[in-house]
Write an enzyme that holds these catalytic residues in place. Structure first.
Site, short mmCIF file in Angstrom:
data_model
loop_
_atom_site.label_atom_id
_atom_site.label_comp_id
_atom_site.label_asym_id
_atom_site.label_seq_id
_atom_site.Cartn_x
_atom_site.Cartn_y
_atom_site.Cartn_z
N THR A 260 17.66 96.15 -7.23
CA THR A 260 17.40 94.91 -7.97
C THR A 260 17.70 93.65 -7.15
O THR A 260 17.28 92.56 -7.52
CB THR A 260 18.22 94.87 -9.28
OG1 THR A 260 19.61 95.02 -8.94
CG2 THR A 260 17.79 95.98 -10.23
N GLU B 91 29.23 86.36 10.77
CA GLU B 91 27.96 86.48 11.47
C GLU B 91 28.09 86.34 12.98
O GLU B 91 27.39 87.00 13.74
CB GLU B 91 26.99 85.42 10.93
CG GLU B 91 25.54 85.73 11.14
CD GLU B 91 24.99 86.78 10.18
OE1 GLU B 91 23.80 87.09 10.30
OE2 GLU B 91 25.74 87.30 9.33
N CYS C 211 20.51 91.11 10.98
CA CYS C 211 19.24 90.37 11.10
C CYS C 211 19.28 89.32 12.20
O CYS C 211 18.27 89.05 12.86
CB CYS C 211 18.88 89.73 9.77
SG CYS C 211 20.21 88.73 9.06
N ARG D 149 27.97 100.34 10.56
CA ARG D 149 27.43 99.99 11.88
C ARG D 149 28.36 100.34 13.03
O ARG D 149 27.91 100.51 14.16
CB ARG D 149 27.08 98.49 11.93
CG ARG D 149 25.82 98.16 11.16
CD ARG D 149 25.41 96.72 11.31
NE ARG D 149 24.43 96.37 10.30
CZ ARG D 149 24.27 95.14 9.81
NH1 ARG D 149 25.04 94.16 10.25
NH2 ARG D 149 23.34 94.91 8.90
N HIS E 52 14.81 83.61 11.08
CA HIS E 52 15.97 83.23 11.89
C HIS E 52 15.48 82.83 13.28
O HIS E 52 14.78 83.59 13.95
CB HIS E 52 16.94 84.42 12.04
CG HIS E 52 17.71 84.74 10.80
ND1 HIS E 52 17.66 84.00 9.65
CD2 HIS E 52 18.60 85.76 10.55
CE1 HIS E 52 18.46 84.54 8.74
NE2 HIS E 52 19.05 85.60 9.27
N ARG F 82 23.57 77.97 9.10
CA ARG F 82 22.63 78.12 7.99
C ARG F 82 21.79 76.86 7.88
O ARG F 82 22.33 75.74 7.88
CB ARG F 82 23.41 78.36 6.69
CG ARG F 82 22.53 78.76 5.53
CD ARG F 82 22.00 80.17 5.66
NE ARG F 82 23.01 81.18 5.39
CZ ARG F 82 22.86 82.46 5.67
NH1 ARG F 82 21.75 82.91 6.24
NH2 ARG F 82 23.82 83.33 5.40
N GLN G 23 19.77 80.13 10.78
CA GLN G 23 19.46 81.24 9.91
C GLN G 23 19.01 80.83 8.51
O GLN G 23 19.61 79.95 7.87
CB GLN G 23 20.66 82.18 9.83
CG GLN G 23 21.01 82.75 11.21
CD GLN G 23 22.08 83.82 11.19
OE1 GLN G 23 22.72 84.05 12.21
NE2 GLN G 23 22.28 84.50 10.08
N GLY H 58 18.75 85.17 4.12
CA GLY H 58 19.75 86.04 4.74
C GLY H 58 21.01 86.16 3.90
O GLY H 58 21.77 87.12 4.04
#
Length: 362
Positions: A13, A210, A158, A118, A251, A244, A184, A188
């Site tokens: 969702t 980030e 990303c 990751r 990006h 941002r 970015q 994101g």
């Protein structure tokens, strides 16, 4: 009965989940048969669960509107209905680790958009054009999990997609020091301008976590698979700032690079435009025909004009020029929710299917 593989979307969702659903509409290999989300959404139709929060610029696919959303925490129940899952759940890092491993242990492969795994040593973090050989580590992971076909694979952050492909294309010139600033998009953060009005005409010089991801993750992607583990690349050393900006999708990165071996501008451009990976050779359904394009114009790449290059799966590079402190500098652009998120995960799943790691259950 379709011969396409049955796919479940965990966290279906949210914005990335919605992007998965859009990208999988009419996919030749995969069919969305299960959407799972939190207990708040479970039991509702997908259309009811999303309500007015559909954030894609294309309509909600008819095929999913009436699907009854399942509870993502009912792992055995969801796993019984699918061949593999995409994970885009919104939970704490520890909760994500636990639930993705739980799905893998039901012999259900998990292709995750999340960051939780990751840095799990035996979980490959894949950009299929760059490090396809890292899938070999899955065999070590299966031993740890005690599975025959269940495993987890992840895609990287990303923000690194707009410059890491160029560093890979230029590896013979041995890039050893990189300074990058990324600009970015708000998607994101899972937001639109309607959700985040304070971003209109604004720049915020901080995105939590980030910068560390942008500096470290390329070294894992560019590393080597040795003795059952991923050895990090020692170079290039990367320092990054992440900002941002008031853009919905895309990006952009402004990047400075030092090389050990001299290269001309013509050589750098040729290496970008001729770069092909296994997805291109295998002609995977989501693979861009041209992975990296070079744009000659001084004012390109631009988000408005170029973010959808190759349906958002290609990388755009421009403004390669010599620098008087570093050797060269350039500007890169990638689509953060397509190549950088759901699209990158779909391509990863296609690659894993082509290599025999994902197949029909039973």
């Amino acid at each position: 009965m379709s011969d396409r593989l049955r796919v479940g979307i965990l966290g279906g969702t949210g914005m990335v989940g919605q992007r998965f659903i859009s990208l999988l509409e009419n996919h030749p290999w995969f069919e969305t048969t299960v959407i799972a989300a939190s207990g708040r959404s479970a039991g509702k139709t997908y259309e009811e669960a999303v309500g007015g929060r559909w954030k894609m610029d294309t309509p909600m696919p008819e095929a999913v509107k009436k699907l009854i959303v399942m509870n993502v925490n009912e792992v055995e129940k969801v796993a019984a209905e699918v061949d593999f899952v995409f994970s885009a759940v919104d939970m704490t890092k520890d909760e994500i680790k636990a639930i993705e491993e739980a799905y893998a242990k039901t012999e259900t492969p998990v292709v995750s958009n999340n960051s939780a795994h990751r840095w799990t040593p035996d979980v490959p973090m894949i950009i299929p054009e760059i490090n396809p050989e890292h899938v070999k580590i899955i065999e070590e992971q299966k031993k740890r999990l005690g599975t025959k076909r269940g495993f987890i694979a992840v895609k990287p952050n990303c923000s690194i997609q707009s410059y890491t492909p160029a560093l890979k294309a230029w590896e013979e010139f041995e890039p050893y020091e990189v300074v990058a600033t990324t600009y970015q998009a708000i998607s994101g953060a899972g937001k639109t301008f309607k959700d985040w009005p304070e971003m209109v005409e604004n720049v915020i010089p901080y995105i939590g976590g980030e910068e560390e991801k942008s500096e470290k993750e390329p070294l894992r992607v560019l590393g080597t698979c040795e003795d059952g583990e991923i050895k990090l690349a020692k170079e290039p050393v990367i320092t990054c700032q992440c900002i941002r900006v008031p853009v919905l999708n895309g990006h952009t990165a402004a990047v400075f690079v030092k090389f050990r071996k001299k290269a001309t501008k013509e050589q750098l451009i040729e290496k970008l435009t001729s770069y092909r990976g296994l997805p291109q050779e295998l002609e995977l359904p989501s693979a861009p025909k041209q992975f990296i394009q070079y744009m000659e114009e001084d004012n390109r790449p631009q988000v408005k004009l170029d973010v959808d290059f190759e349906k958002g799966m290609g990388i755009s590079i421009g403004r390669i020029r010599e620098d008087h402190v570093y050797d060269w500098k350039f500007v890169g652009l990638s689509h953060n929710t397509v190549r950088g998120a759901a699209g990158g995960s779909v391509l990863c799943a296609e690659f894993l299917k082509a290599q025999g790691y994902i197949r029909a259950k039973g």
